[in-house]
Enzyme design. Sequence first.
Site, PDB file in Angstrom:
ATOM      1  N   GLU B  54      56.498  51.676  32.265  1.00 20.16           N
ATOM      2  CA  GLU B  54      55.925  50.334  32.157  1.00 20.16           C
ATOM      3  C   GLU B  54      56.917  49.398  32.833  1.00 20.16           C
ATOM      4  O   GLU B  54      58.047  49.243  32.363  1.00 20.16           O
ATOM      5  CB  GLU B  54      55.786  50.012  30.670  1.00 20.16           C
ATOM      6  CG  GLU B  54      54.765  48.958  30.343  1.00 20.16           C
ATOM      7  CD  GLU B  54      54.805  48.589  28.856  1.00 20.16           C
ATOM      8  OE1 GLU B  54      54.877  47.395  28.574  1.00 20.16           O
ATOM      9  OE2 GLU B  54      54.781  49.490  27.996  1.00 20.16           O
ATOM     10  N   ASP B  65      56.756  38.481  23.687  1.00 19.76           N
ATOM     11  CA  ASP B  65      58.048  39.151  23.750  1.00 19.76           C
ATOM     12  C   ASP B  65      59.120  38.496  22.894  1.00 19.76           C
ATOM     13  O   ASP B  65      59.193  37.277  22.782  1.00 19.76           O
ATOM     14  CB  ASP B  65      58.534  39.214  25.205  1.00 19.76           C
ATOM     15  CG  ASP B  65      57.755  40.241  25.995  1.00 19.76           C
ATOM     16  OD1 ASP B  65      57.734  41.405  25.560  1.00 19.76           O
ATOM     17  OD2 ASP B  65      57.150  39.878  27.011  1.00 19.76           O
TER      18      ASP B  65
END
Lengths: 398, 269
Positions: B54, B65
Amino acid sequence: MGKKGYFGRFGGRFVPETLMPALYALEKAYTKIKKDKSFWKEWKCLLREYAGRPTPLYFAENFSKFLGRELKVYLKREDLLHTGAHKINNTIGQVLLAKKMGKERIVAETGAGQHGVATATACALLGLKCVVYMGAKDVKRQALNVFRMRLLGAEVVPVYSGTQTLKDAINEALRDWVTNVKNTFYVIGSVVGPHPYPTMVRDFQSIIGKETRKQILKKEGRFPDYVIACVGGGSNAMGIFYPFAKEKGVKLIGVEAAGKGLDTDFHSATLNVGEPGVLHGMLTYLLQDKVGQIKGAHSVAPGLDYPGVGPEHSYFKDTGIARYVAADDKEALYAFQVLSETEGIIPALESAHAVAYVISHKDEFPEGSLIVINLSGRGDKDVASVKEYLEGKEPYDA
Amino acid sequence: MTHNRALLLERRIKHLKASGQVPLIPYITCWDPDLETTEKILWEIAEENPACIELGFPFSDPVADGPTIQKAVVRALKNKPTLEEFFEFVSSLQQRGFSVPILCMTYYNILYRYGLERVVRDSLESGLAGFIIPDLPVEEAGSWLSVTRGSGLATVFLVTPTSSEARIKRISRVSRGFLYYVSVTGITGARDRLPEDLTQRLEFVRRLSRIPVAVGFGISSPEHIKLLLPHADALVVGSALVKIVEKEGRNSPKKVREFVKRLIHYGSS
């Protein structure tokens, strides 16, 4: 509104999956209370008894004379509300809703601190725990508002990520909400964010325009030719525009912050020079670079310092329902002083942008025009920074 | 032999799983701290034969995040990367025989701005396997699904502890390559403790999904891998690797590989 949660092609709910069920729950709860007369009765009662509504629609005769050309300017005095701005209309509404939904904890973002103070106030009043995220730079330059929030019992969390301003505070509030979604309600301070926030905040703020309609009819026997308001995220503007949106004779003008100039990188004029994109859960005009990275925004008025704008304003722009213009830092500072001197009213620097547009463009209004300016907040919070500006110092970095 | 990259990825995950290996999905932020280092890291970890990689394209406002990846994004953005350069980079890796599928993790605005159709065209040309877009819920994915339909690109969607059974079913129907189960109610970041009901929850999601289910968010140790391996088809490790890059900078490639190796070996032992 066409597709659910959209205004034309703008709006939506571009959020992590974790929040989708929370947004549905919020939408359901809001749809329910929207029809619940007792909710609105309670809200109106608090706004009347506690916050000071209705606010006057004041004929600013001296300021009108200053402009000349028989212009007639009325000021919608949201600056007289408790906590000093229109923000309280929304926070009392949302915190009341959170309480009905059984939430125990409120999170909010704040830029200048006005929405943070209004949220902390509503939480103190209604007995909920309150956490306010604020960019670390803003914490420094708005130290008094930080102290105010703490006095009101709120926890203020400085945000060190990104540009350390409002947009990053929103990111952090969203991250908190993603993490604590079960017991937490996110009180957004403007007509921004994922559906249903832009609609809900508009509904709470529309009380400004609804009152204005009645008041101007009583005083002038007709609707105004112009309704003018400053636009950052756009909640005070949407609040006064929306009830006039279908009146063909009423021209709606939103004034963005041109900062140090639209040809520089230091402004917040999203609708004037931005392009559509996705931020904070919504598709709307944004200040962004070619790649799609969000740019920092600047304005002498901390409350306009936002690189996005409410999606319904994007829709109003594209459909021509409203027109969006800009006033720069210098014009706003001048208007700040003119209104203080002519009327004895010190406006918030944000609201001063709306006043500034009228001053700078007074010759473009037909003679005898009837103009309503939404004076969304008072300028007490700005006097220290204006003093420094006028003494030739930059009170804070952009 | 199919050129459907989503299907190839599904098969690859199933094959690794069936052969008793750990189907690991390492996450790295591209350009952290520069593209040269990212490239070295990729070649190093490819040696450990992960299920796929990824590769994060940095976005200024990464709401899903946690602090570790936020800081990586700040470092990466100093290089002022463009999506064009990202595709060129992936393409150059493919030309030099890079055999592990690469998925791009980025936020919707980056793709929206580039133009969705152009994204699909350039992805196909570059050899990219597909995308994970954490702020694109299935409700808003209409345009994305319509431009990717028939392309064979992996369109990975996420489900979370808050997703209902009906939502999981709906999301797994449009997800291609694998379905990404977010282990925690929260943001990315290494955690010492994972939710107690995670393994049951994973089994529940796997029963509802017709494609492999990968689990991610918070996974940071061989113990985590060991615990979750029987209940997941693949495992995503992100912040724990990004922390190594944060600490070691340009010297991180071999160290990242060592960590990946430890996860894979100890996890399967």
